[in-house]
Design a protein around this motif. Structure first.
Motif, PDB file in Angstrom:
ATOM      1  N   SER A  55     -26.668 -64.960 -40.958  1.00 22.44           N
ATOM      2  CA  SER A  55     -27.218 -65.122 -39.613  1.00 22.44           C
ATOM      3  C   SER A  55     -26.229 -64.768 -38.510  1.00 22.44           C
ATOM      4  O   SER A  55     -26.582 -64.832 -37.332  1.00 22.44           O
ATOM      5  CB  SER A  55     -27.700 -66.569 -39.422  1.00 22.44           C
ATOM      6  N   TRP A  56     -25.004 -64.378 -38.873  1.00 23.49           N
ATOM      7  CA  TRP A  56     -24.001 -64.079 -37.851  1.00 23.49           C
ATOM      8  C   TRP A  56     -24.413 -62.901 -36.968  1.00 23.49           C
ATOM      9  O   TRP A  56     -23.957 -62.769 -35.825  1.00 23.49           O
ATOM     10  CB  TRP A  56     -22.654 -63.790 -38.501  1.00 23.49           C
ATOM     11  N   LYS A  57     -25.291 -62.034 -37.471  1.00 16.48           N
ATOM     12  CA  LYS A  57     -25.699 -60.854 -36.707  1.00 16.48           C
ATOM     13  C   LYS A  57     -26.441 -61.217 -35.425  1.00 16.48           C
ATOM     14  O   LYS A  57     -26.620 -60.370 -34.550  1.00 16.48           O
ATOM     15  CB  LYS A  57     -26.580 -59.951 -37.570  1.00 16.48           C
ATOM     16  N   ILE A  58     -26.866 -62.469 -35.326  1.00 21.56           N
ATOM     17  CA  ILE A  58     -27.551 -62.917 -34.123  1.00 21.56           C
ATOM     18  C   ILE A  58     -26.671 -62.760 -32.888  1.00 21.56           C
ATOM     19  O   ILE A  58     -27.149 -62.613 -31.762  1.00 21.56           O
ATOM     20  CB  ILE A  58     -28.005 -64.388 -34.293  1.00 21.56           C
ATOM     21  N   LEU A  59     -25.354 -62.744 -33.085  1.00 21.34           N
ATOM     22  CA  LEU A  59     -24.425 -62.624 -31.964  1.00 21.34           C
ATOM     23  C   LEU A  59     -24.591 -61.307 -31.207  1.00 21.34           C
ATOM     24  O   LEU A  59     -24.306 -61.233 -30.011  1.00 21.34           O
ATOM     25  CB  LEU A  59     -22.987 -62.757 -32.454  1.00 21.34           C
ATOM     26  N   SER A  60     -25.064 -60.285 -31.887  1.00 22.04           N
ATOM     27  CA  SER A  60     -25.212 -58.986 -31.232  1.00 22.04           C
ATOM     28  C   SER A  60     -26.285 -58.999 -30.151  1.00 22.04           C
ATOM     29  O   SER A  60     -26.313 -58.114 -29.294  1.00 22.04           O
ATOM     30  CB  SER A  60     -25.548 -57.906 -32.267  1.00 22.04           C
ATOM     31  N   SER A  61     -27.158 -60.008 -30.177  1.00 23.08           N
ATOM     32  CA  SER A  61     -28.247 -60.080 -29.204  1.00 23.08           C
ATOM     33  C   SER A  61     -27.904 -60.932 -27.990  1.00 23.08           C
ATOM     34  O   SER A  61     -28.681 -60.979 -27.036  1.00 23.08           O
ATOM     35  CB  SER A  61     -29.514 -60.653 -29.865  1.00 23.08           C
ATOM     36  N   ILE A  62     -26.747 -61.605 -28.018  1.00 17.63           N
ATOM     37  CA  ILE A  62     -26.427 -62.533 -26.924  1.00 17.63           C
ATOM     38  C   ILE A  62     -25.094 -62.178 -26.268  1.00 17.63           C
ATOM     39  O   ILE A  62     -24.372 -63.063 -25.792  1.00 17.63           O
ATOM     40  CB  ILE A  62     -26.399 -63.989 -27.432  1.00 17.63           C
ATOM     41  N   THR A  63     -24.755 -60.929 -26.215  1.00 11.20           N
ATOM     42  CA  THR A  63     -23.452 -60.528 -25.666  1.00 11.20           C
ATOM     43  C   THR A  63     -23.337 -60.800 -24.169  1.00 11.20           C
ATOM     44  O   THR A  63     -22.246 -60.722 -23.610  1.00 11.20           O
ATOM     45  CB  THR A  63     -23.200 -59.033 -25.921  1.00 11.20           C
TER      46      THR A  63
END
Length: 421
Positions: free
Chosen positions: A263-271
């Motif tokens: 689920s770490w890829k979620i960070l790419s949506s909240i930059t």
């Protein structure tokens, strides 16, 4: 009493609205002739059957009669706090019909979990008040489905679903949320057996989202988010995989606690986030180049997950405006987890040189890796104003040793103030 009686009705109604339950409100009718009918106009009704000396029959009779006599054209707040053992939940449908002609703005139905092992079934007649609802909060209930007459909440802005069992599983959740065109605030605390495998949150108007997943199994449960207007995003204690479908340009605050390392890829949506709190597993060398948190000011990182050091250094490198860094620990390291490995960056992060002002570290143990991180930040933090470190060990000798080591690093730093506790 004469002085109170001189107060205008609208103020008296406001005062009565602060009483805990409708039962206390009704009792005021004995105070004087003026108060005899005043309770019937109070726009806030709270029915609570948790009292030990109340019976099912007497409670239901009281609710029936008070709703029948109540005359307020608008109900700002209607709350049923029920114990399933003493109250027939079918009564809720009858009571909902009794107020269906009123404008109910907020409805809360709360079933006492200690009195029932499974959620109580809520009748379809409850939805007779759905048209005017702005806030709906449901706790420990089983929702009934009606595919031929789907529920619509045209005015709903805030929805709380706590320990809910959904009929039809994934499809029901999709229909429910799609029928809330103005929804801005969604709070979901999932139940172990809620019939949902993929919880899909597709709400264009949504601004606040809180998801808590306490499901016991790891059978591939997934959370899919499609909410481009989100400003506050919290996922707490999630055991499933989280996927975000789009960027969130308006995001201000994000708080993530994941067990699944995918689920770490979620960070790419909240930059674009300004305040970020993370407690998640992060695969080694998975953090890609190119992510930059241009607006990140406050960063809080949990150290209970493996490889937290790698994540810390990556976020520091990619957050040029960071001002506050807080390191904490929800729980201790597990025996099977690898120890964090310190690897100093070849280039000092820009935030250490130009913006970082505050460092706060809780449960500091003085391990080799922790010492190296503190020394690196103190040595390079050109703008540091306050460093606060809360130690975990209770042994006075070990504390004294840590103080000496920190004091040595502090002498090499331009930091204004160092606090060690």
């Amino acid at each position: 009493m004469d002085r109170i009686s001189q107060v205008p009705d609208h103020l008296l109604l406001k005062i009565l609205s602060f009483l805990p339950t409708t039962k206390e409100v009704v009792v005021t009718m004995v105070l004087s002739k003026r108060w005899q009918f005043l309770w019937m106009l109070v726009p806030r009704l709270v029915y609570d059957d948790s009292h030990a000396n109340i019976t099912k029959e007497s409670f239901s009779k009281f609710v029936d009669r008070s709703l029948l006599l109540h005359e307020a054209p608008v109900l700002d707040y209607l709350h049923f706090k029920l114990c399933q053992k003493s109250t027939d939940v079918d009564d809720i449908g009858v009571w909902a019909r009794a107020v269906s002609r009123r404008h109910v703005h907020e409805l809360v139905i709360e079933i006492d979990r200690s009195s029932c092992s499974t959620p109580a079934i809520i009748p379809k007649s409850l939805y007779t008040v759905s048209g005017t609802l702005v806030t709906l909060k449901l706790n420990n209930v089983f929702l009934l489905d009606d595919v031929f007459s789907p529920v619509s909440f045209p005015s709903l802005k805030k929805l709380s679903l706590d320990n809910i069992k959904y009929p039809g599983g994934d499809k029901y959740v999709n229909r429910l949320l799609s029928n809330c065109p103005l929804l801005e605030d969604l709070h979901v605390d999932r139940w172990t057996d809620d019939n949902v495998t993929v919880f899909n949150v597709r709400v264009p108007s949504l601004k606040i989202l809180y998801m808590r997943d306490i499901k016991d199994s790891y059978g591939g449960e997934m959370l899919v988010i499609d909410a481009p207007s989100l400003e506050t995003f919290t996922i707490d204690d999630s055991s499933g995989v989280c996927v975000v479908k789009n960027q969130m340009p308006n995001i201000v605050t994000a708080d993530f606690d994941f067990f699944d390392s995918r689920s770490w890829k979620i960070l790419s949506s909240i930059t674009q986030v300004k305040d970020l709190c993370l407690c998640l597993s992060f695969p080694r060398n998975a953090y890609p180049n190119g992510w930059v948190f241009h607006r990140l000011v406050n960063f809080k990182l949990c150290r209970c997950k493996p490889l937290w050091l790698n994540l810390l250094m990556c976020v520091l490198r990619d957050s040029p405006k960071l001002r506050t860094l807080k390191l904490y620990q929800k729980q201790g390291y597990q025996a099977h987890q690898p120890n964090p490995i310190w690897s100093e960056l070849s280039l000092v992060p820009e935030c250490l040189l130009t913006s970082l002002e505050t460092l706060e570290w809780t449960n500091y143990e003085g391990t080799k890796e922790e010492k190296e991180v503190v020394e690196f930040i103190l040595r390079n933090g050109r703008c540091l104003k306050m460093v606060t470190i809360f130690s975990k060990p209770t042994d006075s000798d070990k504390k004294l040793e840590m103080i000496k080591e920190l004091a040595l690093s502090f002498r090499r730093s331009p930091v204004c103030q160092l606090v060690f506790d």
